[in-house]
Write an enzyme that holds these catalytic residues in place. Structure first.
Site, PDB file in Angstrom:
ATOM      1  N   HIS A   1       0.982  -1.304   0.343  1.00  0.00           N
ATOM      2  CA  HIS A   1       0.019   0.019  -0.008  1.00  0.00           C
ATOM      3  C   HIS A   1       0.982   1.193   0.041  1.00  0.00           C
ATOM      4  O   HIS A   1       0.704   2.006  -0.743  1.00  0.00           O
ATOM      5  CB  HIS A   1      -1.024   0.054   1.138  1.00  0.00           C
ATOM      6  CG  HIS A   1      -1.846  -1.118   1.458  1.00  0.00           C
ATOM      7  ND1 HIS A   1      -3.145  -1.162   0.844  1.00  0.00           N
ATOM      8  CD2 HIS A   1      -1.677  -1.948   2.231  1.00  0.00           C
ATOM      9  CE1 HIS A   1      -3.697  -2.224   1.084  1.00  0.00           C
ATOM     10  NE2 HIS A   1      -2.851  -2.842   2.031  1.00  0.00           N
TER      11      HIS A   1
HETATM   12  O1  RIB Z   1      -4.576  -0.202   5.479  1.00  0.00           O
HETATM   13  C1  RIB Z   1      -3.093  -0.184   4.724  1.00  0.00           C
HETATM   14  C2  RIB Z   1      -2.456   0.943   5.745  1.00  0.00           C
HETATM   15  O2  RIB Z   1      -2.454   0.607   7.118  1.00  0.00           O
HETATM   16  C3  RIB Z   1      -0.877   0.633   5.584  1.00  0.00           C
HETATM   17  O3  RIB Z   1      -0.275   2.157   5.654  1.00  0.00           O
HETATM   18  C4  RIB Z   1      -0.262  -0.029   6.390  1.00  0.00           C
HETATM   19  O4  RIB Z   1       1.046   0.213   6.702  1.00  0.00           O
HETATM   20  C5  RIB Z   1      -1.061   0.318   7.677  1.00  0.00           C
HETATM   21  O5  RIB Z   1      -0.400   1.423   8.229  1.00  0.00           O
END
Ligand code: RIB
Ligand code: CA
Length: 317
Positions: A241
Site C-alpha cells: 500500500h
Molecule cells: O491499510 C493499509 C495501511 O495501514 C498501510 O499504511 C499499512 O502500513 C497500515 O498502516
C-alpha cells in the site's frame, strides 16, 4: 529534487515506501516522523531508525510523534498483518542506527523542517494522520511551505480493518477528517482500492530479492505480511500500500486522480472511519447547498504494471 518528509508506522509496506524514497535520486529526504499504528510507537520508531540505517541514512532526522489517536482509544494494532514487531519478527535483523532520535517531537520536527525548507515540501503520511492533523492545527502559517500531502489511506468501496474502513483512517478518523475535509493544503489520497490492484506477486518479490543485499533484506521482512495477503486475497499477491503512495509522491501523475470533496465518518457506529466521497457534479453539489469547494485528488486508477515496474526498478537499484 523533491524535498520530502515521511510520516510512518513501520510496518512492512512502510518499509518498502521508506526504501523507495531512499533509493530514488530525485528525493531529498528531509526527515522521518513516526506515529502509532501497525504496532506501538516505540516499535514503529525503532523500525524507522533501523530501516534508515539499512539504507545508510544516518543523516535523516527522525522524531517520534503521537502514540495514540486524538479523541478515542486505538481499538487495536495490526500485528496480525505485520508481525509482533511490525516487520515479520525480523526487526532485530536490521542494523542499529548510530544516530538516535532528534531531540524533539514529530510535530516540532515537521514544523522546523517546513520552516527552514527552501522550497515547498511534499509530506507523505503512510500511517494514521494524527501527527499531520496536529501539525496543521498548531502551525497553520506553515501550510504555504507544503507542496502537497500524498496520503496512503481510505477505502472507497470496502475496507480492510472493518467492512467499510481502511486501517490508517480508521485508526484516527477525527485526525483524518481534519486533514481531508477541513484543510486546504493540496492533497492526494491513495486509497486501498487502488493499492490492492497494484499487488505484486512472488515473481516480483523474487526479482527484488535477486537484485542485491538490500532487496534481499526487504523481501526477508515480508513473511508474515505475505501470508496475511495470501489468505485475504486468496491468490499470489502482496499489497505494498504505502509504496504505491510513495511512488506517486516521487513521480507526480503516476497515478490517475479525480478531484472530489471527502468527509470521514467519525461516529461510533459500524461505519466509523469510512470515507464519504462526493462524486456529484459541482452544479449538483451547489444545488443541494454544498458551498465549500475543498476537494482532494483521489487516486482511482493507474497503469498497474507501470507502477509495479517503477517500484521494482527503484528498489533494485
Ligand atoms: O491499510 C493499509 C495501511 O495501514 C498501510 O499504511 C499499512 O502500513 C497500515 O498502516
Ligand atoms: Ca503504514
Amino acid at each position: 529534487m523533491t524535498p520530502l518528509i515521511i510520516d510512518t508506522d513501520p510496518g512492512v509496506d512502510d518499509a518498502f515506501a521508506i526504501a523507495l524514497a531512499c533509493a530514488s535520486p530525485e528525493v531529498d529526504l528531509l526527515g522521518v516522523t513516526t506515529v502509532f499504528g501497525n504496532v506501538g510507537l516505540a516499535m514503529t520508531t525503532r523500525n524507522a531508525l533501523r530501516l534508515l540505517a539499512l539504507y545508510g541514512r544516518e543523516d535523516v532526522p527522525v522524531a517520534a510523534g503521537a502514540d495514540r489517536p486524538l479523541v478515542f482509544p486505538h481499538p487495536h494494532r495490526a500485528r496480525y498483518v505485520h508481525g509482533q514487531d511490525g516487520l515479520s519478527g525480523l526487526s532485530d535483523s536490521l542494523p542499529e542506527r548510530a544516530t538516535g532520535l532528534a531531540n524533539t517531537d514529530a510535530v516540532s520536527l515537521l514544523a522546523s523542517l517546513l520552516d527552514r525548507a527552501a522550497q515547498p515540501v511534499t509530506i507523505v503520511p503512510i500511517g494514521p494522520l494524527t501527527n499531520i492533523a496536529l501539525l496543521l492545527a498548531v502551525h497553520p502559517s506553515l501550510t504555504g511551505k507544503i507542496a502537497r500531502i500524498v496520503i496512503m489511506g481510505g477505502a472507497m468501496n470496502g475496507g480492510n480493518v472493518t467492512a467499510g474502513a481502511e486501517f490508517n483512517v480508521w485508526s484516527d478518523p477525527e485526525a483524518a477528517r481534519r486533514v481531508l475535509a477541513e484543510e486546504e493544503v493540496p492533497t492526494v489520497l491513495v486509497p486501498m482500492d487502488l493499492t490492492v490492484r497494484c499487488a505484486v506477486d512472488t515473481s516480483w518479490l523474487d526479482r527484488l530479492a535477486a537484485s542485491g543485499e538490500r532487496g534481499r533484506t526487504l523481501v526477508s521482512l515480508t513473511s508474515v505480511y505475505r501470508e496475511h495477503y495470501r489468505k485475504s486475497l486468496g491468490r499470489d499477491g502482496t499489497v505494498l500500500h504505502d509504496a504505491v503512495a510513495m511512488a506517486e509522491a516521487i513521480s507526480p501523475g503516476l497515478l490517475k486522480t479525480s478531484p472530489m470533496p471527502l468527509d470521514v465518518e467519525c461516529g461510533q457506529g459500524a461505519g466509523r472511519g469510512m470515507i464519504i466521497a462526493d462524486r456529484r457534479s459541482t452544479a449538483a453539489r451547489e444545488e443541494s447547498g454544498v458551498r465549500r469547494g475543498r476537494t482532494v485528488d483521489v487516486a482511482l486508477d493507474a497503469e498497474l504494471d507501470t507502477v509495479r515496474e517503477f517500484m521494482l526498478e527503484r528498489l533494485s537499484s
